[in-house]
Design a protein around this motif. Structure first.
Motif: not given
Length: 264
Positions: A153, A165-167, A173, A186, A197, A199, A208
């Motif tokens: 990303a 930044v998390e998925l 997460w 990721a 995501l 952020i 989100e």
């Protein structure tokens, strides 16, 4: 390759004096900037993308910074207010300038021409990282996300330096790893669409972003802002030099991460 235009170098004594004066003036003026630094600016062409993979504004309102301020990609997407002999302009950091020492920035030609004469090649400036600059909603470019290619990303319009930044996955997460090219990667494995995501920036703002599609090559626009209460952007037209500017703006409550203020 990037083309950097260096016409001549100012005498060392002049640069030192200009840098000291610029820092003092910036401290006196205050404003929305998180830190202030004085030094030099030149101009160059970043080409299509820049090291940050964000693209470049068509009006030349972009900058490349040295390794200390680039901070392995943490400086990508942030904004600087740069003041030169003819006024102040705001630029987005989109590139790395490997040869720039602390206090030196390379500006897009359009930005440089708004604060100094192109014929000068190099001008004395003061510049500052802007906290909570006024930007549009977040935009995100996704690639991969298959069994053979990890999801990556690139986030734009975040304004402040990002911290994570998390998925969103079925198990919770998952943190993405940030690279020097400003790409967030990721963990390996296929990702189900639509993608969500989370952020976060260095000042605690968090948002989100949902409904992101896979298999596209462009930035996907969203309706999500990372923060509110934006600061006003300075005019692109020439303004009085720093010594004649008066400001009643409140002081910034805290300093930015040390990696972005290495020479402040």
């Amino acid at each position: 390759m990037n083309r950097r235009h260096l016409r001549w170098v100012l005498p060392a004594a002049t640069v030192v004096v200009a840098s000291v004066v610029a820092v003092v003036l910036a401290t006196q003026v205050g404003g929305s900037a998180a830190c202030a630094a004085g030094g030099q600016a030149s101009y160059y062409s970043a080409g299509k993308n820049g090291m940050c993979n964000l693209g470049t504004p068509p009006d030349g309102a972009y900058a490349a910074v040295g390794r200390a301020e680039y901070a392995g990609g943490k400086g990508c997407g942030t904004y600087l207010d740069v003041t030169g002999p003819n006024g102040t302009t705001r630029v987005q950091v989109v590139d790395l300038c490997p040869s720039c020492p602390a206090g030196k920035v390379d500006l897009g030609k359009g930005a440089f021409s708004r604060i100094g004469a192109l014929s000068a090649g190099i001008i004395p400036v003061t510049y500052a990282t802007v906290r909570d600059p006024q930007v549009g909603p977040l935009s995100v470019k996704l690639k991969g996300g298959t069994a053979y290619s990890s999801l990556t990303a690139i986030v734009n319009n975040h304004g402040n330096p990002l911290s994570t930044v998390e998925l969103q996955t079925p198990s919770g997460w998952a943190a993405l790893r940030h690279g020097e090219d400003n790409t967030w990667t990721a963990p390996p494995g296929a990702v189900a669409a639509p993608v969500t995501l989370r952020i976060s920036d260095a000042y605690g703002h968090q948002a989100e972003v949902t409904g992101l599609a896979l298999g596209r090559n462009d930035f996907q626009a969203t309706q999500t802002l990372l923060y509110g209460g934006p600061s006003p952007s300075p005019s692109a037209s020439p303004s009085p030099p720093p010594s004649t500017v008066e400001s009643s703006a409140p002081a910034v409550p805290s300093s930015p991460p040390s990696s972005l203020a290495a020479h402040c």
